[in-house]
Design a protein around this motif. Structure first.
Motif, short mmCIF file in Angstrom:
data_model
loop_
_atom_site.label_atom_id
_atom_site.label_comp_id
_atom_site.label_asym_id
_atom_site.label_seq_id
_atom_site.Cartn_x
_atom_site.Cartn_y
_atom_site.Cartn_z
N ILE A 1 8.66 -12.32 -27.64
CA ILE A 1 7.43 -13.04 -27.99
C ILE A 1 7.70 -14.54 -28.07
N HIS A 2 8.77 -14.95 -28.76
CA HIS A 2 9.03 -16.38 -28.94
C HIS A 2 9.54 -17.03 -27.66
N SER A 3 10.26 -16.31 -26.83
CA SER A 3 10.67 -16.90 -25.56
C SER A 3 9.45 -17.12 -24.66
N THR A 4 8.50 -16.18 -24.69
CA THR A 4 7.26 -16.37 -23.92
C THR A 4 6.49 -17.58 -24.42
N ALA A 5 6.44 -17.73 -25.76
CA ALA A 5 5.75 -18.89 -26.33
C ALA A 5 6.43 -20.20 -25.93
N ALA A 6 7.77 -20.20 -25.94
CA ALA A 6 8.49 -21.42 -25.58
C ALA A 6 8.27 -21.79 -24.12
N LEU A 7 8.11 -20.79 -23.28
CA LEU A 7 7.90 -21.06 -21.86
C LEU A 7 6.46 -21.48 -21.55
N THR B 1 7.62 -26.85 -30.76
CA THR B 1 7.38 -25.41 -30.65
C THR B 1 8.55 -24.70 -29.97
N SER B 2 9.08 -25.32 -28.94
CA SER B 2 10.22 -24.72 -28.24
C SER B 2 11.44 -24.66 -29.15
N ARG B 3 11.67 -25.76 -29.94
CA ARG B 3 12.82 -25.75 -30.85
C ARG B 3 12.66 -24.65 -31.90
N SER B 4 11.45 -24.51 -32.44
CA SER B 4 11.21 -23.46 -33.45
C SER B 4 11.39 -22.07 -32.84
N ALA B 5 10.89 -21.90 -31.62
CA ALA B 5 11.03 -20.60 -30.97
C ALA B 5 12.49 -20.28 -30.68
N ALA C 1 5.05 -15.60 -37.79
CA ALA C 1 4.28 -16.79 -38.21
C ALA C 1 3.48 -17.37 -37.05
N ALA C 2 4.09 -17.38 -35.86
CA ALA C 2 3.38 -17.95 -34.72
C ALA C 2 2.15 -17.13 -34.36
N GLY C 3 2.13 -15.84 -34.67
CA GLY C 3 0.99 -15.00 -34.35
C GLY C 3 0.02 -14.84 -35.50
N GLY C 4 0.20 -15.60 -36.56
CA GLY C 4 -0.73 -15.53 -37.68
C GLY C 4 -0.53 -14.31 -38.58
#
Length: 402
Positions: free
Chosen positions: A206-212, A219-223, A278-281
């Motif tokens: 999920i977080h790698s998809t968000a970073a991309l 956002t990328s650093r947090s992911a 957290a990123a998905g609420g």
């Protein structure tokens, strides 16, 4: 009993040796009796030949062989007699009891015993001399003893066959138990591997998809931070599983594998779920209504409860809509209730696909402990649909399962 009338090697050897022995005795002029109606020496060879023919049928047609043998033995009494005829008859009687039908094996000893007793009494009454008992003894040695020996050998062979069959059945049952044990162990390993790794890999996906997909350095650093944390924790979980599978692993003290996770580790699991979601609420909270004096539960119960919560949080991270994710624990009447609820629906942003293996694994864990399991969407009474996972795990083994 074989249906072929072709004699085997043993039967041929006995018939040939008996016939040659009879010819030798006849050539030497050795006979068992004299003063018989048919006193010509050559007539003695007729019963010998007939008895040798009976020997050829001793195994494949024992009833026919015995009939021929009885006729030949009776005929031999009207000649000068041959010891070879008598000896071959004992083998024919033995073979009839050994290779004949079960009914014949039961009847032959009784019949020959009756013949022996009747003959002994008859000759004793006829001759009125004690020497008549020797005739009965000879009849018993020729008929009853071989029949009894054949039945005894047959019983031992039957017992040996039964023992071999029982051993083969035991071996098959042992093999079936081994296969079932291997299958059960593979299923257990699959559940453990899925429950330990799926949570971390889902967060990574999920977080790698968000970073991309989001072009924002923060956002990328947090992911990437979340990805690194889950990768490290996933590797640690994998090392722990490998240590459990290896005999004499090095994960625990004194070379023992590390202990299984317990309910005391749920706070860290909930905290990790908050970071990952957290990123998905998603906001994960824990409600524990167990009495403080409850203490630790049996290890299988705590492990199953931990894995159920872990898998439920993983599913929420993959599929839940933004909102609270509540983990509830309760202990009533020695039954631990584990319940995880999340908002059912779709949410914006990246998600991870599911395979359904998590629900199967949770259901299997609960079934192994004799508990109940339910999972599905249901309204909460306020217009919101919730996805609820509920498991009831008996703390003590129920009487119905003893």
């Amino acid at each position: 009993m074989s249906t072929s009338l072709r004699p085997d090697r043993d039967a041929v050897a006995l018939a040939v040796s008996g016939l040659l022995g009879g010819l030798l005795l006849w050539r030497l002029g050795l006979h068992t009796q004299g003063g018989r109606p048919f006193s010509a020496p050559w007539i003695t060879l007729v019963p010998v030949t007939a008895m040798a023919a009976a020997e050829l049928l001793r195994r494949n047609a024992p009833r026919t062989a015995l009939t021929i043998g009885v006729v030949a033995l009776v005929a031999d009494q009207f000649t000068r007699g041959s010891l070879a005829t008598v000896l071959m008859f004992t083998d024919v009687m033995y073979a009839a009891a050994l290779y004949g039908t079960p009914a014949a094996a039961r009847r032959l000893p009784v019949a020959t015993l009756l013949v022996t007793v009747a003959s002994t009494i008859g000759f004793l009454a006829w001759f009125r001399r004690p020497e008549a008992l020797l005739i009965g003894l000879v009849i018993g040695l020729v008929s009853f003893i071989p029949a009894l020996t054949g039945v005894s050998v047959r019983s031992h062979r039957t017992a040996a066959d039964t023992a071999r069959l029982a051993a083969a059945q035991t071996a098959r049952l042992a093999e079936m138990d081994r296969i079932q044990a291997v299958v059960a162990e593979r299923a257990r390993m699959a559940r453990e591997l899925h429950d330990m790794v799926a949570n971390h890999l889902s967060a990574v996906a999920i977080h790698s998809t968000a970073a991309l997909s989001i072009d924002d350095p923060e956002t990328s650093r947090s992911a990437l931070k979340v990805i690194r944390e889950n990768s490290v924790e996933g590797l640690a979980e994998m090392r722990r599983l490998i240590g459990l599978l290896r005999e004499g692993g090095e994960d625990g003290e004194d070379g023992a594998p590390a202990a299984a996770p317990t309910l005391a580790s749920l706070d860290a699991l909930v905290e990790q779920a908050n970071v990952n979601g957290a990123a998905g609420g998603l906001v994960c909270v824990r409600e524990d209504t167990r009495p403080p004096e409850a203490g630790a539960l049996p290890t299988p119960v705590e492990l199953a409860a931990y894995r159920i919560v872990q898998e439920s949080l993983t599913n929420a991270l993959k599929h839940a809509a933004p909102g609270p994710v509540t983990v509830r624990l309760a202990l009533v009447d020695e039954v631990l209730t584990v319940e995880v609820t999340s908002v059912s629906g779709s949410r914006p942003g990246p998600t991870a696909p599911g395979s359904g293996a998590g629900l199967v694994g949770m259901r299997e864990r609960v079934a192994l402990l004799g508990g109940t399991f339910a999972a599905g969407a249901e309204p909460d009474g306020e217009g919101t649909k919730l996805w609820r996972v509920r498991a009831e795990l008996p703390v003590r083994e129920r009487e119905s399962r003893e």
